[in-house]
Design an enzyme around this catalytic site. Structure first.
Site, PDB file in Angstrom:
ATOM      1  N   GLY A  40       0.834  -1.178   0.000  1.00  0.00           N
ATOM      2  CA  GLY A  40       0.000   0.000   0.000  1.00  0.00           C
ATOM      3  C   GLY A  40       0.872   1.232   0.000  1.00  0.00           C
ATOM      4  N   ASN A  41       0.306   2.374  -0.388  1.00  0.00           N
ATOM      5  CA  ASN A  41       1.059   3.618  -0.358  1.00  0.00           C
ATOM      6  C   ASN A  41       0.099   4.794  -0.377  1.00  0.00           C
ATOM      7  OD1 ASN A  41       0.622   4.018  -3.416  1.00  0.00           O
ATOM      8  ND2 ASN A  41       1.742   2.086  -3.320  1.00  0.00           N
ATOM      9  N   SER A  68       9.439   2.933  -2.030  1.00  0.00           N
ATOM     10  CA  SER A  68       9.058   1.572  -2.430  1.00  0.00           C
ATOM     11  C   SER A  68       9.601   0.515  -1.472  1.00  0.00           C
ATOM     12  CB  SER A  68       9.596   1.301  -3.843  1.00  0.00           C
ATOM     13  OG  SER A  68       9.176   0.040  -4.289  1.00  0.00           O
ATOM     14  N   GLY A  69       8.716  -0.391  -1.031  1.00  0.00           N
ATOM     15  CA  GLY A  69       9.163  -1.581  -0.303  1.00  0.00           C
ATOM     16  C   GLY A  69       9.705  -1.376   1.088  1.00  0.00           C
ATOM     17  N   SER A  76       7.524   4.873  -4.386  1.00  0.00           N
ATOM     18  CA  SER A  76       6.617   3.745  -4.619  1.00  0.00           C
ATOM     19  C   SER A  76       6.562   3.377  -6.102  1.00  0.00           C
ATOM     20  CB  SER A  76       5.210   4.134  -4.156  1.00  0.00           C
ATOM     21  OG  SER A  76       4.257   3.252  -4.693  1.00  0.00           O
ATOM     22  N   SER A  77       6.474   2.076  -6.384  1.00  0.00           N
ATOM     23  CA  SER A  77       6.380   1.638  -7.772  1.00  0.00           C
ATOM     24  C   SER A  77       5.101   2.137  -8.435  1.00  0.00           C
ATOM     25  CB  SER A  77       6.469   0.109  -7.848  1.00  0.00           C
ATOM     26  OG  SER A  77       5.445  -0.467  -7.064  1.00  0.00           O
ATOM     27  N   ASP A  78       4.126   2.590  -7.653  1.00  0.00           N
ATOM     28  CA  ASP A  78       2.875   3.112  -8.205  1.00  0.00           C
ATOM     29  C   ASP A  78       2.905   4.629  -8.391  1.00  0.00           C
ATOM     30  OD1 ASP A  78       1.295   0.583  -8.224  1.00  0.00           O
ATOM     31  OD2 ASP A  78       1.690   0.653  -6.082  1.00  0.00           O
ATOM     32  N   HIS A  80      -3.380   3.883  -2.358  1.00  0.00           N
ATOM     33  CA  HIS A  80      -3.507   2.585  -3.035  1.00  0.00           C
ATOM     34  C   HIS A  80      -3.259   1.498  -1.999  1.00  0.00           C
ATOM     35  CE1 HIS A  80      -3.208  -0.679  -5.792  1.00  0.00           C
ATOM     36  NE2 HIS A  80      -1.912  -0.849  -5.629  1.00  0.00           N
ATOM     37  N   HIS A  93      -4.069  -3.026  -1.156  1.00  0.00           N
ATOM     38  CA  HIS A  93      -4.619  -4.317  -1.585  1.00  0.00           C
ATOM     39  C   HIS A  93      -5.519  -4.843  -0.454  1.00  0.00           C
ATOM     40  CE1 HIS A  93      -1.611  -5.436  -4.988  1.00  0.00           C
ATOM     41  NE2 HIS A  93      -1.689  -4.136  -4.852  1.00  0.00           N
ATOM     42  N   ASP A 150     -23.872   7.296   2.290  1.00  0.00           N
ATOM     43  CA  ASP A 150     -23.284   8.400   3.057  1.00  0.00           C
ATOM     44  C   ASP A 150     -22.049   8.951   2.353  1.00  0.00           C
ATOM     45  OD1 ASP A 150     -25.083   8.488   5.185  1.00  0.00           O
ATOM     46  OD2 ASP A 150     -23.959   7.047   6.389  1.00  0.00           O
ATOM     47  N   HIS A 176      -6.786  -6.001 -10.148  1.00  0.00           N
ATOM     48  CA  HIS A 176      -5.694  -5.422  -9.384  1.00  0.00           C
ATOM     49  C   HIS A 176      -6.189  -5.083  -7.965  1.00  0.00           C
ATOM     50  CE1 HIS A 176      -2.127  -3.403  -8.350  1.00  0.00           C
ATOM     51  NE2 HIS A 176      -2.396  -2.194  -8.819  1.00  0.00           N
ATOM     52  N   TYR A 220     -24.449  16.855   8.903  1.00  0.00           N
ATOM     53  CA  TYR A 220     -23.637  15.891   9.632  1.00  0.00           C
ATOM     54  C   TYR A 220     -22.339  16.568  10.065  1.00  0.00           C
ATOM     55  CZ  TYR A 220     -21.169  11.617  10.844  1.00  0.00           C
ATOM     56  OH  TYR A 220     -20.485  10.638  11.507  1.00  0.00           O
TER      57      TYR A 220
END
Lengths: 232, 232, 232, 232
Positions: A29-30, A46-47, A75-77, A96, A98, A121, A172, A230
């Site tokens: 995630g990132n 990354s990583g 990050s690779s993304d 991002h 998973h 909502d 993905h 709200y």
């Protein structure tokens, strides 16, 4: 203190929310946080495991995906983040992950139907799932093309990224965004919860109907729009 | 110390149980505690995160839904609480959550069948699910009408709110109540557990029969009624 | 220090394992520990929350279900424990919970099929589910009759309680036992894990075959019997 | 400090990761770490609870399964580890667990289909499930034969153990491996997550297609191979 310290700090804190909210395993995630005035964003390297991450590890990248500052590889993304920031001018945070249930819907290549008020909502439509990309896009500049896959899917569906702040990329995983990195993380957690409840709803009643228009409208307007009531 | 301090304290402590019992994500829940003598209840303010909540944040509202004391805006569901307190004179605590399994049954618009003794320890009927409201009620005073939707569903089914302390509002989520806010929170946790086990029961055996009358009667009377022998 | 201190201590520690192992919600469970020489067991008092429980709260009961020592009322399931201790002479610990997956199988009135080696490491047969009792037994001395329902089901199936240390009571929930209270708690956790994996196995493959005899025999004998080679 | 201290330490730390990652109940798992130069590995002793485990408890065993050093009996699965180390020269860590979702797939005797990029980030094929062994192999040197069952299944499928670092043993449970014990533990956690998401994917869409070749290739090569660009 450098000129990017505020977005490094914001990106760091938002990244550290992902394991607390059970949205990531290891480094899957990132989060990034943008400074619109300077045209850059801070993103997780990354990583790097979350328990080793520091504010200073954050990498500064511009909206063309070029690294501006930082000792580590971003990050690779990163290219996906850059494309979204460049084209969607009103967002300053992207996430991002998973996360389990949202990723399962993405793998099933299915939109998440709007079954209840928890969903309404936050948005008034099904949560969209973009199709997997064509093979040339995948073998080309993959993460850059992922950004366009998202942009194009929103264009095809006529969706406004200011109203629908989340998408599933088919096969993905999810991406979410918002006016801040914190809001984008919030959206990732909401998405995961809505994804789980939608699956359970179908298991209880395979013919469960979608929420009716009056309820969708009411719940969204309670939290958003000119007459929202709200929060404080 | 103000005259409402005891219900502020009770409402605060009960609200803080919701995240501990994994019944809420972010601010998706609220608890109120009533003072019947003064005709008011203390309720969580709208949209305030649990980790920032204080006793003094609780808002005092009367049974017509008018704020009596407090600097913050009360929960957006306040009118539903007010209607229930006004019409059901024996309750002094109400909880609303979007807990995962109970909400899934609400979204499926299905009663939760009485499959076992865990359920019968607490009530002798299926857990009722009220239909979504008509469109005019939704676009009108929505939260106020939600209260009447609950009252009317109990009337239609001939249920006694002193015996059945929980309901699902179709497409929305659960409400529970009780003689105290603490008991209402307890009921929310029981409901979530029963909702999960009922779904799993159906997955193991789609033809699972409901609990037979003798067991329903026995288990309910163990914990309730004149000959109860559970607890101290 | 009283003569029952050792079983009070043992029962207390074993009871406190239930919330740690996620086997109970609130007070929905109880553990007892027997002293065979004195013909008594120590059991959790009824309805006392785990975070308030003390060693001294444990109640001493004989094998006819008569309270011998203690200020509090013993668990409402005490008569079931007494019957089992009276008839099964080799056990000195019993656990009752409403753990989620085991209870779902009980509610489905289904044995848990032996699908894998995790199951066979502990017993060589399906985990049996006794039918709900007849109405007169239920409306009579219910918990006492529950003990006989368990004894009779083992007799009917020709099972040995020294080899199969767990049962589901149909529509109700699981009971487990063992040579010590600690072992009985261990069995409750194993049962819950096996119950969850069996449901998932069926969801992946509705025609999943049971474990074959050679594997059942091998795994059980690795951990039990004269040639066992598991553990120290 | 003995000559095996480094692998005892590595095996100890890797074993302690299993409960933290929710991959084991009680003692249902074990990790080993090999010293290729000395032709030995350190492995968890059999049946010792994780909260009592110490570095010095680790047992040193050679690749023929003979204990070289240690006061305790090694894991009952030691012979399986030994066979894999002996035949697969590029691995120095092995993990065996009964993690919930991976074990359910093993019990269902089903490969885990490659449904998404989380899977493809780690391997390019379905996760293989070896059939249960023949009866003579089971009643013979069972754990030793389990090693060959794994080796032969990889040979039959033409898989390279350096690319696919995990397998399900039918009716039993998963094994994973890697260049280090830490990497093997990482693989066990990835497997469990992929196993859960694959089941959910099928529940959402029973006809969910597998990931297409271009995406498999892209995601695997992002993390592995000469042009990888994930991590630092």
């Amino acid at each position: 203190m450098g000129i990017y310290q505020h977005i490094k700090q914001e990106a760091y804190l938002a990244n550290m929310q992902l394991p607390k909210l059970n949205l990531v395993l290891f480094t899957f995630g990132n989060v990034s946080a943008a400074d619109r005035d300077r045209g850059v964003f801070a993103i997780k390297p990354s990583g790097v495991p979350y328990d080793k991450l520091t504010v200073e590890d954050m990498v500064i990248v511009d909206f063309d995906g070029i690294t501006v500052e930082g000792k580590l590889r971003p990050s690779s993304d990163t290219q996906t983040h850059a494309v979204l920031y460049k084209h969607w001018e009103d967002i300053s945070g992207i996430v991002h992950t998973h996360s389990t249930y949202a990723t399962a819907w993405a793998q099933a290549q299915s939109d998440i139907p709007i079954f209840g008020t928890t969903h309404a909502d936050h948005l008034t439509t099904d949560i969209p799932c973009a199709a997997p990309m064509g093979d040339e896009m995948i073998s080309g500049n993959y993460e850059y093309e992922t950004g366009f896959q998202i942009l194009n899917h929103f264009k095809d569906l006529g969706l406004d990224y200011r109203e629908v702040e989340m998408i599933l990329v088919g096969n993905h995983a999810p991406f979410t965004w918002g006016k801040t990195a914190e809001k984008a993380v919030y959206n990732s957690a909401v998405l995961e919860s809505v994804a789980q409840m939608a699956l359970l709803t179908r298991q209880i009643n395979p013919q469960a109907p979608k929420l009716k228009d009056a309820l969708i409208k009411k719940h969204f307007e309670r939290k958003h729009g000119p007459d929202s009531y709200y929060g404080q």
